[in-house]
Design a protein around this motif. Structure first.
Motif, short mmCIF file in Angstrom:
data_model
loop_
_atom_site.label_atom_id
_atom_site.label_comp_id
_atom_site.label_asym_id
_atom_site.label_seq_id
_atom_site.Cartn_x
_atom_site.Cartn_y
_atom_site.Cartn_z
N VAL A 128 0.83 -1.21 0.00
CA VAL A 128 0.00 0.00 0.00
C VAL A 128 0.86 1.25 0.00
CG1 VAL A 128 -1.72 1.31 1.30
CG2 VAL A 128 -1.90 -1.18 1.15
N SER A 129 1.96 1.24 0.76
CA SER A 129 2.82 2.42 0.82
C SER A 129 3.38 2.74 -0.56
CB SER A 129 3.96 2.21 1.82
OG SER A 129 4.81 1.14 1.43
N THR A 130 3.71 1.71 -1.34
CA THR A 130 4.20 1.94 -2.70
C THR A 130 3.15 2.60 -3.56
OG1 THR A 130 5.65 0.01 -2.53
CG2 THR A 130 5.16 0.81 -4.74
N GLU A 131 1.90 2.14 -3.43
CA GLU A 131 0.80 2.75 -4.19
C GLU A 131 0.63 4.22 -3.82
OE1 GLU A 131 -1.55 1.52 -6.59
OE2 GLU A 131 0.10 0.11 -6.80
N LEU A 132 0.70 4.52 -2.54
CA LEU A 132 0.51 5.91 -2.10
C LEU A 132 1.64 6.80 -2.58
CD1 LEU A 132 -0.79 5.47 1.55
CD2 LEU A 132 -2.11 5.91 -0.52
N VAL A 133 2.87 6.29 -2.53
CA VAL A 133 4.02 7.08 -2.99
C VAL A 133 3.81 7.53 -4.43
CG1 VAL A 133 6.46 6.90 -3.66
CG2 VAL A 133 5.72 6.17 -1.38
N HIS A 134 3.25 6.66 -5.24
CA HIS A 134 3.11 6.96 -6.67
C HIS A 134 1.81 7.66 -7.02
CE1 HIS A 134 6.78 4.95 -7.89
NE2 HIS A 134 6.44 3.90 -7.17
N HIS A 135 0.74 7.47 -6.21
CA HIS A 135 -0.57 7.93 -6.66
C HIS A 135 -1.28 8.90 -5.72
CE1 HIS A 135 -0.29 5.11 -9.95
NE2 HIS A 135 -0.11 4.11 -9.11
N ALA A 136 -0.84 9.04 -4.48
CA ALA A 136 -1.53 9.96 -3.57
C ALA A 136 -1.35 11.40 -4.04
CB ALA A 136 -1.01 9.79 -2.16
N PRO A 137 -2.39 12.23 -3.96
CA PRO A 137 -2.29 13.63 -4.38
C PRO A 137 -1.68 14.54 -3.32
CG PRO A 137 -4.53 13.16 -3.72
CD PRO A 137 -3.78 11.86 -3.62
N CYS A 138 -1.36 13.99 -2.15
CA CYS A 138 -0.79 14.78 -1.06
C CYS A 138 0.57 14.19 -0.67
CB CYS A 138 -1.72 14.79 0.14
SG CYS A 138 -2.04 13.13 0.82
N SER A 288 11.50 10.05 -10.26
CA SER A 288 11.93 8.65 -10.31
C SER A 288 12.82 8.31 -9.13
CB SER A 288 12.67 8.37 -11.62
OG SER A 288 13.81 9.20 -11.73
N VAL A 289 13.48 9.29 -8.58
CA VAL A 289 14.38 9.07 -7.44
C VAL A 289 13.59 8.74 -6.19
CG1 VAL A 289 15.99 10.23 -5.88
CG2 VAL A 289 16.24 10.49 -8.35
N SER A 290 12.43 9.37 -6.00
CA SER A 290 11.69 9.24 -4.74
C SER A 290 11.37 7.79 -4.41
CB SER A 290 10.41 10.08 -4.78
OG SER A 290 9.58 9.66 -5.85
N GLY A 291 10.91 7.02 -5.39
CA GLY A 291 10.61 5.62 -5.15
C GLY A 291 11.82 4.82 -4.73
N ALA A 292 12.95 5.09 -5.37
CA ALA A 292 14.18 4.38 -5.03
C ALA A 292 14.66 4.73 -3.63
CB ALA A 292 15.27 4.70 -6.06
N VAL A 293 14.48 5.98 -3.23
CA VAL A 293 14.89 6.39 -1.88
C VAL A 293 14.02 5.69 -0.85
CG1 VAL A 293 15.04 8.34 -0.29
CG2 VAL A 293 15.80 8.61 -2.65
N VAL A 294 12.71 5.63 -1.08
CA VAL A 294 11.81 4.96 -0.15
C VAL A 294 12.18 3.48 0.00
CG1 VAL A 294 9.43 4.16 0.17
CG2 VAL A 294 9.86 6.52 -0.48
N ASN A 295 12.50 2.84 -1.10
CA ASN A 295 12.78 1.40 -1.08
C ASN A 295 14.06 1.05 -0.32
OD1 ASN A 295 10.49 0.77 -2.55
ND2 ASN A 295 11.54 0.87 -4.52
N HIS A 296 15.02 1.97 -0.26
CA HIS A 296 16.32 1.61 0.28
C HIS A 296 16.76 2.43 1.49
CE1 HIS A 296 16.94 -1.07 -3.10
NE2 HIS A 296 16.60 -0.10 -3.92
#
Length: 307
Positions: A128-138, A288-296
């Motif tokens: 769910v956190s991955t979905e929010l990182v990419h799709h949440a408007p806030c 594109s960086v934000s997702g990679a930072v969250v993952n690692h």
């Protein structure tokens, strides 16, 4: 400020609540804790749910989700007694229900753990956190491990000079940080022209470096580095005016690798990064960086969306 907290009772959800102590959230905050159940939840069976009995398994499930949400609400209220905190049990796909709740309630920030409960519990905050990182408007704050409870709060802000990166600085400057909080502006550049000696033999490298196109790109790199240094220094001054102890670091390299390395080296409590960065031609691409930072990352990561 409005904060939506996804809570499933897992260790990561508990860490996410504890981490809010070091997120600089204002005293005047309205928070809502939501627990989401759907088919397969909970892991334990309730009386009256076996075949042939006249129980109501859906009602029992929602009662457990309600109790879970209330437990999260009590935890938040005990940490922030001045806040207005409510709780809400929900039923459905966790990611879809959270996005619908965001659309209706319109929070400024969503707080969620990086992982959730076990697979049978069907809450799965990790996906769910991955979905929010990419799709949440806030903005979304993803918390991985236990909050650091010793020393001053340290906030790392990644910038590429974009509007979204400046929104990160704005978000940090507007928060209510305790005295002694330290902020570091990290500017990561990526040179278009790598070291020639690493690409070609010395003689060919000398020839290549005399080409007009090479010189033009090299000059562009230097201008970009000067621009981002100026941006980082300006951001530092703004954070200092907001009462934080701030400094800057400018490095050349791969943005997600450098951001996570600096966060670990500096023992940051959290990293603030823009949901989107400069365009493809501008090379830094914080989106594109934000997702990679969250993952690692080994600390909390707040993905800031400019609203």
């Amino acid at each position: 400020m409005r904060v939506l907290i996804a809570y499933d009772g897992s260790a990561h959800a508990e860490n996410a609540i504890d981490d809010m102590r070091r997120a600089g959230l204002p005293r005047q905050t309205e928070a809502m804790v939501v627990s989401i159940a759907h088919r397969g939840f909970p892991e334990t069976k309730h009386p009256g749910t076996e075949a042939g009995e006249f129980g109501n398994p859906w009602k029992a499930t929602m009662q457990e989700a309600e109790a879970l949400a209330e437990n999260g609400r009590s935890r938040v209220q005990s940490i922030f007694p001045g806040w207005s905190v409510s709780s809400e049990p929900l039923w459905g796909d966790p990611a879809k229900m959270l996005l619908k709740t965001i659309d209706v309630w319109k929070p400024d920030l969503v707080v969620i753990g990086s992982h959730g409960r076990s697979v049978p519990a069907k809450l799965l905050l990790g996906s769910v956190s991955t979905e929010l990182v990419h799709h949440a408007p806030c903005s979304v704050r993803v918390v991985r491990g236990p909050a650091n409870v010793e020393g001053p709060i340290r906030v790392l802000i990644a910038t590429d000079g974009s509007e979204q990166a400046e929104a990160c600085v704005d978000a940090v400057a507007r928060r209510s940080w305790p005295d002694g909080t330290e902020a570091r502006v990290l500017a990561v550049t990526q040179s278009l022209v790598p070291t020639v000696s690493a690409m070609v033999p010395a003689l060919e490298g000398q020839t290549f470096a005399t080409e007009p196109a090479y010189r033009i790109i090299e000059e562009f790199d230097e201008r970009e580095k000067a621009r981002i240094r100026w941006t980082a220094d300006t951001d530092k001054e703004r954070l200092q005016h907001a009462g934080l102890s701030a400094d800057t670091v400018v490095v050349d390299g791969d943005p997600p690798r450098e951001i996570n390395a600096e966060a670990e080296r500096w023992h940051a409590d959290s990293v603030f990064v823009g949901a989107r960065g400069l365009g493809a031609l501008d090379r830094l691409l914080l989106g594109s960086v934000s997702g990679a930072v969250v993952n690692h990352a080994h600390c909390a990561v707040e993905i800031v969306r400019h609203q």
